[in-house]
Design an enzyme around this catalytic site. Structure first.
Site, PDB file in Angstrom:
ATOM      1  N   THR A 239      -2.091  -0.395   1.463  1.00 33.91           N
ATOM      2  CA  THR A 239      -0.607   0.310   2.254  1.00 33.91           C
ATOM      3  C   THR A 239      -0.589   1.211   1.097  1.00 33.91           C
ATOM      4  O   THR A 239      -0.683   0.578   0.209  1.00 33.91           O
ATOM      5  CB  THR A 239      -0.139  -0.603   2.315  1.00 33.91           C
ATOM      6  OG1 THR A 239      -0.579  -1.359   3.309  1.00 33.91           O
ATOM      7  CG2 THR A 239       1.661  -0.021   3.333  1.00 33.91           C
ATOM      8  N   CYS A 326      -5.599   2.608 -26.087  1.00 29.65           N
ATOM      9  CA  CYS A 326      -6.352   2.280 -25.352  1.00 29.65           C
ATOM     10  C   CYS A 326      -6.586   1.487 -26.360  1.00 29.65           C
ATOM     11  O   CYS A 326      -7.364   0.273 -26.183  1.00 29.65           O
ATOM     12  CB  CYS A 326      -6.980   2.689 -23.819  1.00 29.65           C
ATOM     13  SG  CYS A 326      -6.118   4.082 -22.773  1.00 29.65           S
TER      14      CYS A 326
END
Ligand code: PLP
Length: 392
Positions: A239, A326
């Site tokens: 969704t 990261c």
């Protein structure tokens, strides 16, 4: 009050008030599911398609070519894995990428190698520009995809994507570019770049974290990464995250409207580079002088550790980075700096300052006031530095 200078915009950006304001109705009253056929659903679906059209307009794309994802990393994974798996059905099992891609793309390539695909990692020159010669030598009718980022997140190099795309297409391969760092920093138009796919992420342009998009050119078929209901025309299940999608549309329009301001940001970048190099001996610019993102400064300092520098800068209210957020959790030197030929020692002592339209001249002057004594203090504690100075 102490000064706080945020110079880590390549890692993430502060959420803008305009974006939050645009999102708010969709976090409160307008909570419908765009797939529902009743009024609440229709209200959501109209807003969803409006956001898609606004994002497409910025990129020079058609609304039907924009697919929402959860982040830049998902977009990278989808483009790479989806195109590789689709290519395999046509007997194309070879991928070409570069050595300086974001880990989201590099690790997706490593996964593809485990699945039996062959991956060529193109080298770059000392400025970080991908080798066209290596590309021409590696590409064949077995190549499914060429994937090269539009702009590098560590050293700011802008790659010749249009030229690379042309070569990919001459061999029937698809062309993907990770434009996460480029959006908002330089003009990005999918037609001018000639790419088949392009990834972007919201939180690098002032949305909250957790929204991204993938442009897939009409007619280009790639496999799904997330299967589910019929959302995103059956190509990406789940969704839709409507509040964040609305935020992304507002953020990208705002980023494009502010592009003219990047000229001032580039001047501030050069002011920082020139003055840091002048004030601190044994320092070198990492990455190109020209053809560099307007907000990116990356400088290597010999005889010190980047992490210690970050901590001392943090004490002074300056937020910076050694490379990419990261990889900063690991102690390995940046794969990008190593690829452009920076020796290990200098790669360890590198500092990335990523500035934005919010950064002022006073902020830059504050960095220029605080950084040189910090570097000197760390060098004074370094046995390597002492040895080197005695040898002179
Ligand atoms: C930040 C970044 C990504 C990852 O985006 P997320 O939304 O954080 O997953 C991918 N590529 C580049 C070049 C980036 O800078």
């Amino acid at each position: 009050m102490e000064r706080y200078v945020y110079a880590d915009n390549a890692a993430t950006t502060p959420v803008s008030k305009e974006v939050v304001d645009a999102m708010m109705p969709y976090l409160t009253d307008k909570w419908g599911n765009p797939s529902s056929l009743h009024a609440k659903g229709r209200e959501a679906s109209i807003a969803l398609e409006d956001a898609r059209a606004r994002i497409a307009a910025c990129l020079g794309a058609d609304a039907k070519e924009i697919y929402f994802t959860s982040c830049g990393s998902e977009s990278d994974n989808w483009a790479l894995k989806g195109a590789a798996l689709a290519g395999k059905q046509k007997g194309r099992t070879h991928i070409i990428t570069s050595k300086i891609e974001h880990h989201a793309a590099l690790h997706a390539c490593a996964w593809l190698e485990k699945q039996g695909f062959t991956v060529t990692y193109l080298g770059v020159d000392t400025n970080g520009v991908v080798s066209i010669e290596e590309l021409k030598a590696a590409i064949s009718d077995k190549t499914a995809l060429v994937s090269v980022m539009l702009a590098n997140n560590e050293i700011g190099t802008i790659e010749p994507i249009a030229e690379i795309a042309k070569i990919a297409h001459e061999h029937g391969a698809l062309m993907f570019t990770d434009a996460v760092q480029a959006i908002g920093n330089i003009p990005v138009n999918v037609k001018e770049l000639g790419v088949d796919m392009l990834a972007l992420s919201g939180h690098k342009i002032h949305t909250p974290k957790g929204i991204g998009a993938l442009y897939i050119k009409k007619g280009v078929r790639i496999d799904n990464l997330v299967d589910g209901g019929g959302q995103e025309r059956g190509k990406r299940g789940g969704t839709e995250n409507l509040p964040y999608i609305i935020g992304l549309a507002t953020a990208i329009e705002r980023a494009y409207a502010r592009l003219p301001e990047m000229e001032r940001v580039a001047k501030l970048r050069d002011y920082l580079i020139d003055n840091i190099l002048a004030a601190i001996p044994h320092s070198t610019l990492n990455g190109p002088r020209e053809g560099r993102l307007p907000g990116n400064v990356n400088i290597g300092f010999e005889y010190i550790e980047g992490e210690s520098m970050l901590l001392l800068l943090d004490f002074e209210g300056i937020a910076a980075s050694t490379g990419s957020a990261c990889s900063s959790a690991s102690l390995d030197p940046s794969h990008v700096l190593l690829a452009i030929g920076v020796p290990h020692e200098r790669a360890h002592g590198s500092l990335r300052l990523s500035i934005s339209t919010e950064t002022t001249k006073e902020d830059a002057d504050y960095i220029l006031e605080k950084l040189p004594p910090i570097v000197q203090r760390l060098r004074d504690m370094s046995p390597l530095y002492e040895e080197a100075m005695q040898a002179k």
